[in-house]
Design a protein around this motif. Structure first.
Motif, short mmCIF file in Angstrom:
data_model
loop_
_atom_site.label_atom_id
_atom_site.label_comp_id
_atom_site.label_asym_id
_atom_site.label_seq_id
_atom_site.Cartn_x
_atom_site.Cartn_y
_atom_site.Cartn_z
N ASP A 1 -0.89 -35.20 0.50
CA ASP A 1 -0.13 -36.00 1.45
C ASP A 1 0.19 -37.33 0.81
N LEU B 1 2.97 -43.61 11.62
CA LEU B 1 3.06 -42.35 10.89
C LEU B 1 4.43 -41.72 11.07
N GLU C 1 6.58 -40.72 7.77
CA GLU C 1 6.89 -39.32 7.49
C GLU C 1 8.24 -39.17 6.82
N ARG C 2 9.17 -40.07 7.11
CA ARG C 2 10.48 -40.01 6.45
C ARG C 2 10.32 -40.18 4.94
N GLN D 1 7.60 -39.54 3.19
CA GLN D 1 6.91 -38.36 2.66
C GLN D 1 7.86 -37.18 2.48
N SER D 2 8.70 -36.93 3.46
CA SER D 2 9.63 -35.81 3.35
C SER D 2 10.66 -36.04 2.25
#
Length: 449
Positions: free
Chosen positions: A321, A372, A376-377, A379-380
């Motif tokens: 992650d 979070l 997440e943007r 991370q993706s």
């Protein structure tokens, strides 16, 4: 979202960047002219973005965020003593997309006089003792749209320019400090420093290297593999000019890369089995230079080692992650890959461009930059590309770091086939330059956030 946070953003908008948003409860960062002051609850300092790591990733992230959102309070925690970066003798390959990003940040013009363009790339596959090394693949001068697809830049020039920019933007850099532990809350993350101070921030970014302690503290697992190889790094001076040519010789122990620098010098990234690398590093100058000449050859005349020699263990490390609540990984803390493709540093710049854009866009929309949902943007955006590059370098290293005859024949046929297909070569050049993808962050496309 707490009322204090909303109030901080409203005041920030009214004062046109002179006041940063409130971080946590009961505290604010205030700008008076160009000088930043802090108001804290108790003994706890409050900031917007805390970056652990004062290398090129941490500094470029700080500058990217601060340039686009001057009202955000950004602090960098650097574990090294003051001035330690000036002793770094290494150089790094910076791809075209990364140089575009540095240009948008206003520092490429300062770096460029020290940068040597890579105009041509030559790839060979042979054994160390072979008297002739046939060339199987070349990438000729012209690069991408008439520009070099990469430049070699001394690390001192790169970090020095980033530090100068950080100073101009008023970014706080704290030397000889380590972020030891942290605890994420609803509105802020509390970070305990080695000095005993506790800093609260809306977002903590770990840029603390491939053995990241903060990544472990966050409970983020990794995929790891030790190649049993080490990369020897040094600088050599030679009689004849390299003419901007980089060469990568695939030898049984791993790739031996020569990368052009200014003034008839080249940077070497020399892969050996770890036991042999340790022996070479410990050997005297005569033995080291003799082994070096066996691999480098005599095409550029007499060689002289002019830099210190260091060896770094090589392996694959990929974080499962990239984010957690109020926490993000960037650079080597998120991924450590084999240097066979020369993309390690540039993956870090891609992280910076994506994370900076994620933070700034969220702030402009009035969102919580440490949530979070926002992270997440990022991370993706980055995780798939990073895993793809990690797998690619792993396969290439396994394919080329061996002396099995059928495998050698297959890979040499493949290299020769690519060399005879201009459209495929052009595709690989664009990919290597970082200019071939769709949906890249704005900074990598040469656009401000």
């Amino acid at each position: 979202m707490g009322a204090g946070l909303s109030w901080g953003r409203d005041i920030s908008a009214i004062s046109s960047g002179r006041m940063a948003s409130v971080v946590g409860r009961g505290a604010a960062m205030i700008y008076i002219g160009e000088k930043q002051c802090s108001r804290a609850t108790g003994e706890r300092e409050m900031i917007d973005v805390l970056i652990a790591g004062g290398g090129y990733v941490g500094l470029s992230l700080a500058v990217s965020v601060k340039k686009a959102a001057p009202h955000l309070a950004v602090t960098v925690i650097d574990a090294t003593p003051e001035g330690a970066w000036k002793k770094d003798e290494r150089a790094s390959a910076i791809i075209a997309a990364a140089s575009q990003m540095l240009d948008v940040l206003g520092i490429w013009s300062e770096i460029e006089p020290e940068a040597e363009p890579i105009k041509r790339m030559v790839i060979t596959d042979s054994r160390t003792a072979d008297p002739v090394r046939p060339v199987f693949l070349t990438f000729e001068e012209g690069g991408v749209d008439g520009r070099p697809f990469a430049h070699m830049v001394p690390n001192v020039a790169l970090v020095g320019a980033l530090r100068k920019a950080a100073g101009a933007f008023g970014i706080d850099i704290r030397q000889s400090q380590v972020a030891k532990d942290f605890k994420s809350g609803d509105h802020a993350v509390s970070v305990t420093l080695s000095s005993g101070d506790v800093v609260e921030a809306r977002l903590l970014v770990a840029c603390d290297g491939v053995r990241s302690k903060l990544r472990d503290a966050a409970g983020i697992k990794t995929v790891e593999f030790d190649y049993g190889q080490s990369g020897i790094v040094t600088t050599v001076e030679h009689e004849r000019p390299h003419e901007g040519t980089a060469e990568e010789h695939f030898l049984p122990a791993g790739p031996f890369a020569t990368l052009p620098l200014k003034n008839n010098r080249s940077s070497l990234v020399w892969t050996e089995w770890t036991r042999d690398a340790e022996r070479l590093i410990a050997s005297d100058d005569l033995v080291f230079e003799e082994e070096l000449e066996r691999r480098f050859g005599h095409r550029l005349g007499v060689l002289k080692v002019v830099g210190g020699r260091q060896a770094f263990p090589l392996g694959l490390t990929l974080a499962r992650d990239f984010v957690a609540p109020r926490f993000a990984l960037a650079g080597d803390a998120a991924h450590g890959i084999h240097p066979i493709s020369g993309q390690g540093l540039n993956l870090g710049f891609k992280d910076v461009a994506a994370l900076a854009e994620t933070i700034v866009d969220a702030d402009r929309l009035g969102l919580d930059i440490g949530s979070l949902a926002v992270l997440e943007r990022y991370q993706s955006w980055r995780r798939f590309d990073t895993f793809r590059m990690g797998v690619t370098t792993d396969v290439l290293n396994r394919l080329f770091s061996n002396d099995i005859t059928p495998v050698r024949a297959l890979r040499d046929f493949g290299l020769g086939l690519v060399d005879r297909m201009p459209s495929l070569k052009s595709f690989f050049i664009r990919q290597a330059s970082g200019l071939g993808g769709q949906g890249e962050p704005k900074l990598l496309a040469g656009q401000p956030i």
